[in-house]
Design a protein around this motif. Structure first.
Motif, PDB file in Angstrom:
ATOM      1  N   GLN A 130       0.816  -1.212   0.000  1.00  0.00           N
ATOM      2  CA  GLN A 130       0.000   0.000   0.000  1.00  0.00           C
ATOM      3  C   GLN A 130       0.853   1.266   0.000  1.00  0.00           C
ATOM      4  N   VAL A 131       2.032   1.205   0.603  1.00  0.00           N
ATOM      5  CA  VAL A 131       3.010   2.295   0.529  1.00  0.00           C
ATOM      6  C   VAL A 131       4.377   1.637   0.297  1.00  0.00           C
ATOM      7  N   PHE A 132       5.060   2.053  -0.767  1.00  0.00           N
ATOM      8  CA  PHE A 132       6.352   1.443  -1.064  1.00  0.00           C
ATOM      9  C   PHE A 132       7.289   2.470  -1.687  1.00  0.00           C
ATOM     10  N   ARG A 133       8.570   2.105  -1.786  1.00  0.00           N
ATOM     11  CA  ARG A 133       9.577   3.004  -2.340  1.00  0.00           C
ATOM     12  C   ARG A 133      10.207   2.401  -3.589  1.00  0.00           C
ATOM     13  N   ILE A 134      10.601   3.277  -4.492  1.00  0.00           N
ATOM     14  CA  ILE A 134      11.239   2.864  -5.738  1.00  0.00           C
ATOM     15  C   ILE A 134      12.636   3.472  -5.819  1.00  0.00           C
ATOM     16  N   ASP A 135      13.473   2.916  -6.726  1.00  0.00           N
ATOM     17  CA  ASP A 135      14.880   3.319  -6.792  1.00  0.00           C
ATOM     18  C   ASP A 135      15.140   4.471  -7.752  1.00  0.00           C
ATOM     19  N   LYS A 136      14.129   5.251  -8.083  1.00  0.00           N
ATOM     20  CA  LYS A 136      14.318   6.439  -8.928  1.00  0.00           C
ATOM     21  C   LYS A 136      13.812   7.665  -8.164  1.00  0.00           C
ATOM     22  N   GLY A 137      14.520   8.793  -8.343  1.00  0.00           N
ATOM     23  CA  GLY A 137      14.154  10.005  -7.622  1.00  0.00           C
ATOM     24  C   GLY A 137      14.206  11.236  -8.500  1.00  0.00           C
ATOM     25  N   SER A 138      14.428  12.381  -7.859  1.00  0.00           N
ATOM     26  CA  SER A 138      14.397  13.657  -8.578  1.00  0.00           C
ATOM     27  C   SER A 138      15.458  13.729  -9.671  1.00  0.00           C
ATOM     28  N   LYS A 139      16.610  13.063  -9.469  1.00  0.00           N
ATOM     29  CA  LYS A 139      17.655  13.100 -10.499  1.00  0.00           C
ATOM     30  C   LYS A 139      17.227  12.351 -11.759  1.00  0.00           C
ATOM     31  N   ASP A 140      16.186  11.523 -11.640  1.00  0.00           N
ATOM     32  CA  ASP A 140      15.660  10.781 -12.787  1.00  0.00           C
ATOM     33  C   ASP A 140      14.384  11.405 -13.342  1.00  0.00           C
ATOM     34  N   GLY A 141      14.031  12.591 -12.821  1.00  0.00           N
ATOM     35  CA  GLY A 141      12.832  13.269 -13.304  1.00  0.00           C
ATOM     36  C   GLY A 141      11.562  12.887 -12.576  1.00  0.00           C
ATOM     37  N   ILE A 142      11.654  12.188 -11.446  1.00  0.00           N
ATOM     38  CA  ILE A 142      10.476  11.794 -10.671  1.00  0.00           C
ATOM     39  C   ILE A 142      10.010  12.986  -9.834  1.00  0.00           C
ATOM     40  N   MET A 143       8.682  13.216  -9.823  1.00  0.00           N
ATOM     41  CA  MET A 143       8.081  14.316  -9.068  1.00  0.00           C
ATOM     42  C   MET A 143       6.836  13.824  -8.349  1.00  0.00           C
TER      43      MET A 143
END
Length: 286
Positions: A130-143
């Motif tokens: 229901q809540v999880f984390r992924i290995d991509k962030g702001s440096k990859d364009g994630i917002m």
């Protein structure tokens, strides 16, 4: 003196040799009693020695065979462990290839959206994602507020972003509300997250008008009036649609299209609903 002693010994040995020659030339009948006496004494001793020797030899052979078998068993065990490890790696690679093919197929269904693929690296619950984390962030364009898909349909929305990670709240979470519509009828509804209900593999569908013609099995997708979700993304399939007790609206359940029991890879849609509104407003202003 010493020389005489040696002569005596030589003479004695010579006499013994002569006696042995004479005895050996005597007829067998004369020697039979002596041979029988010697045989009576020596044969049991020889049999005993042979028996003990055979037993010792048999035990040594068994021990040697056991050592060889243990050594061979160790080699075979090591070989089996190696083959098992290789087989597990092949299975993992095959499963990963299948997941990536499914992800690619999902990507092809929504070519209108630019996407970023990411791996799931952690989750906040032991049971569901229901809540999880992924290995991509702001440096990859994630917002924040970017939509997330996997395994057939909508998974959730990005709620927090770090430099190299992002947090996603899925549509099964109790706080989740997604504005949707039936793709066959375009009637709108709300898909509400419910972890307790999801233990039965379902979510709740609410806020349907009494006149809505959404039926069991209809595809439910995100609606164009959703404030945060892009339109046309498959959410799941309607089931158990019926009027409420007051007969003012209809309610029902939804079978999610995505699998929330084993999420490993996801697609993050780079376009956000807010970005689309801003672009449309800019186009109108121009």
């Amino acid at each position: 003196m010493e020389q005489k002693k040696n002569q005596y010994i030589f003479i004695l040995l010579t006499v013994l040799c002569i006696m042995m020659i004479v005895l050996s030339s005597v007829k067998d009948g004369f020697m039979n009693p002596l041979r029988n006496a010697v045989g009576t004494v020596l044969v049991p001793i020889q049999s005993g020695v042979n028996y003990v020797g055979y037993k010792l030899y048999s035990r040594w052979e068994k021990h040697k065979t056991l050592l060889e078998a243990e050594a061979e068993n160790e080699k075979l065990t090591a070989k089996i462990d190696l083959l098992t490890e290789e087989n597990n790696i092949l299975k993992q690679n095959d499963e990963e290839l299948k997941r990536l093919r499914d992800l690619y197929s999902l990507d092809q269904q929504y070519l209108q959206y630019d996407k970023v693929a990411a791996r799931v690296i952690a989750k906040d619950s032991e049971n569901w994602f229901q809540v999880f984390r992924i290995d991509k962030g702001s440096k990859d364009g994630i917002m924040v507020d970017q939509n997330v898909m996997a395994k057939g349909g909508l998974v959730g929305i990005v709620t927090d972003v770090g430099l190299n990670y992002a947090t996603v709240r899925s549509i099964i979470d109790d706080e989740s509300r997604v504005s949707c519509m039936g793709i066959q009828s375009s009637d709108t509804c709300i898909v509400a997250g419910d972890l307790q209900l999801f233990e039965e593999g379902r979510l709740r569908i609410t806020n349907m008008k009494k006149e809505a013609v959404i039926q069991d099995g209809d595809r439910i997708v995100t609606s164009n009036i959703s404030s945060k979700f892009l339109p046309g993304i498959l959410v799941g399939y309607a089931i158990g649609i019926e009027e409420d007790e007051k007969r003012l609206m209809k309610n029902g359940y939804l079978i999610p299209a995505a699998d929330f029991t084993d999420l490993r890879e996801v697609l993050v849609l780079k376009e956000r609903k807010d970005d689309r509104f801003q672009k449309e407003s800019k186009d109108l202003a121009e």
